[in-house]
Scaffold this motif. Structure first.
Motif, short mmCIF file in Angstrom:
data_model
loop_
_atom_site.label_atom_id
_atom_site.label_comp_id
_atom_site.label_asym_id
_atom_site.label_seq_id
_atom_site.Cartn_x
_atom_site.Cartn_y
_atom_site.Cartn_z
N SER A 280 24.07 22.32 16.30
CA SER A 280 22.77 22.27 15.68
C SER A 280 23.20 21.57 14.45
CB SER A 280 22.42 23.66 15.06
OG SER A 280 23.65 24.10 14.33
N ARG A 281 24.72 21.27 14.10
CA ARG A 281 25.18 20.77 13.27
C ARG A 281 25.13 21.52 11.72
NH1 ARG A 281 25.83 17.80 17.25
NH2 ARG A 281 26.84 15.51 17.22
N ALA A 282 24.70 22.61 11.84
CA ALA A 282 24.39 23.39 10.80
C ALA A 282 25.98 23.42 9.99
CB ALA A 282 23.94 24.88 10.98
N ASN B 183 21.33 21.09 5.17
CA ASN B 183 20.88 21.52 6.30
C ASN B 183 19.30 21.39 6.56
OD1 ASN B 183 23.27 22.88 7.38
ND2 ASN B 183 23.36 24.37 6.09
N THR C 246 21.20 14.08 15.71
CA THR C 246 20.40 14.69 16.55
C THR C 246 18.90 14.52 16.23
OG1 THR C 246 20.36 16.42 14.86
CG2 THR C 246 21.97 16.73 16.34
N THR D 167 31.22 23.49 10.93
CA THR D 167 30.11 22.94 11.42
C THR D 167 29.82 23.30 12.74
OG1 THR D 167 30.22 20.76 10.02
CG2 THR D 167 28.88 20.68 11.84
N SER E 232 19.07 20.38 10.87
CA SER E 232 20.03 21.50 11.53
C SER E 232 19.53 22.83 11.24
CB SER E 232 21.35 21.53 10.51
OG SER E 232 21.91 19.89 10.65
N HIS F 138 18.97 14.93 10.24
CA HIS F 138 20.14 14.47 10.99
C HIS F 138 20.35 13.10 11.53
CE1 HIS F 138 24.43 14.64 12.54
NE2 HIS F 138 24.62 15.49 11.73
N ARG G 108 17.52 23.43 14.30
CA ARG G 108 18.49 23.44 15.74
C ARG G 108 19.17 24.81 15.69
NH1 ARG G 108 19.24 18.75 18.68
NH2 ARG G 108 21.19 19.48 19.23
#
Length: 339
Positions: free
Chosen positions: A71-73, A191, A198, A67, A202, A195, A205
């Motif tokens: 972006s928390r992708a 994704n 955020t 992760t 993701s 989120h 971001r």
């Protein structure tokens, strides 16, 4: 028990009454959320997902996850190994999928990253992983032991896979179809959701992560080691035995496991044997050509009982017995007492 050794003579109920409010207070301690700027950090973790029937064997199933901090992708991939080659291959796949390399990667204290710690607190890093990190230009870092909050973003990613993808995962026939379903879920669900932290997708971001491009040549994932061959012409590797030409018995050989699933065995600069890597254990993988010269020499000898046999037909060195051929009438006569 420890308090009694120090002179405590009270009962356990008094101790429980003393500890109870302090335990509650410890669970309610506040913490500070740690955020990172774009492109700075990725968090890596493994999850265990039971087992899977793979290539004729029941194998343990692992999930590699990474992760990105800003972006928390999320990237994830199922494997049947958590060893070094699978670990590095997953890194390369995630760099390719997410479009680059972050500055730092945060890990648990696993053997593929760090071997041990000295009494002073310094880390003995895995040399292969440090070489890999130097090749792609990121810095490997370790989270605090026994503190999952240090890499809570990827811990949440594993939990999300376990609670959202795994229960709804369709029946799959093998590892490839399982990973295909996971890739679809990452692209269409994980994704692109809003989120909870955020309040953005993701994938949106991720365009602001500014990851460093993979501008270097691909890293060679081959695993190289040395083995001494046995007197019957085999080397042992990952729980299986692989044949080598009989002329290289009792020799020190270099073994290379390639990412394509091949095992190459070298004597000096010459490759003397190639095998497909076995997926199970306790198997003997034999190339009959490795012992052809030995059997030809055996057939050509005029005194064959002096030749020691080696190879797949006999597990240890023995002399071939010479058996006299007699008529069955002789044995019948012995039984009747006529002989």
């Amino acid at each position: 028990r420890e308090l009694c050794q120090r002179g405590y003579d009270g009962k356990s109920t008094i101790l429980r009454d003393y500890v109870r409010p302090r335990r509650q207070a410890a669970r309610q301690q506040a913490c500070v959320r740690f955020e990172t700027p774009p492109g700075q950090q990725g968090q890596v973790d493994w999850g265990s997902f039971g087992s899977l029937w793979h290539e004729g064997h029941q194998r343990r199933l692992y999930c590699f996850a990474l992760t990105l901090g800003y972006s928390r992708a999320l990237y994830a991939e199922f494997t049947v190994s958590s060893g070094m080659m699978a670990f590095l291959r997953c890194h390369i796949n995630v760099f390719s999928e997410l479009g680059g390399v972050p500055e730092h990667l945060l890990h648990d204290h696993q053997k593929t990253v760090v071997h041990s710690h000295d009494p002073g607190g310094a880390h003995l890093w895995n040399a292969r992983y440090l070489d890999f990190a130097d090749h792609y230009g990121f810095v490997a870092r370790l989270c605090r032991p026994y503190r999952a909050q240090t890499k809570g973003k990827v811990e949440s990613g594993i939990k999300y896979i376990r609670r959202n993808f795994w229960p709804s995962c369709p029946d799959v026939n093998g590892l490839d179809t399982l990973n295909e379903a996971l890739r679809h879920w990452l692209a269409e669900v994980a994704n692109v959701r809003l989120h909870g932290t955020t309040h953005e997708m993701s994938r949106v971001r991720l365009t602001r992560e500014s990851l460093r491009p993979m501008s270097v040549s691909p890293y060679d994932l081959s695993m190289v080691s040395t083995r001494r061959s046995s007197k019957d012409g085999f080397i042992s590797y990952s729980g299986n035995r692989y044949s080598v030409p009989s002329g290289h018995a009792l020799s020190q050989l270099t073994v290379r496991e390639t990412p394509e699933g091949r095992l190459e065995i070298d004597a000096g600069l010459e490759c003397v044997a190639r095998h497909d890597l076995a997926s199970g254990r306790h198997q003997s993988i034999v190339d009959p050509a490795h012992f052809e010269a030995l059997w030809q020499a055996f057939k050509a000898r005029s005194d064959p009982d002096q030749i020691l046999l080696a190879g797949p037909r006999l597990g240890r060195e023995v002399s071939e017995p010479q058996v006299e051929v007699r008529s069955l009438q002789l044995y019948e006569a012995l039984i009747k007492g006529d002989a």
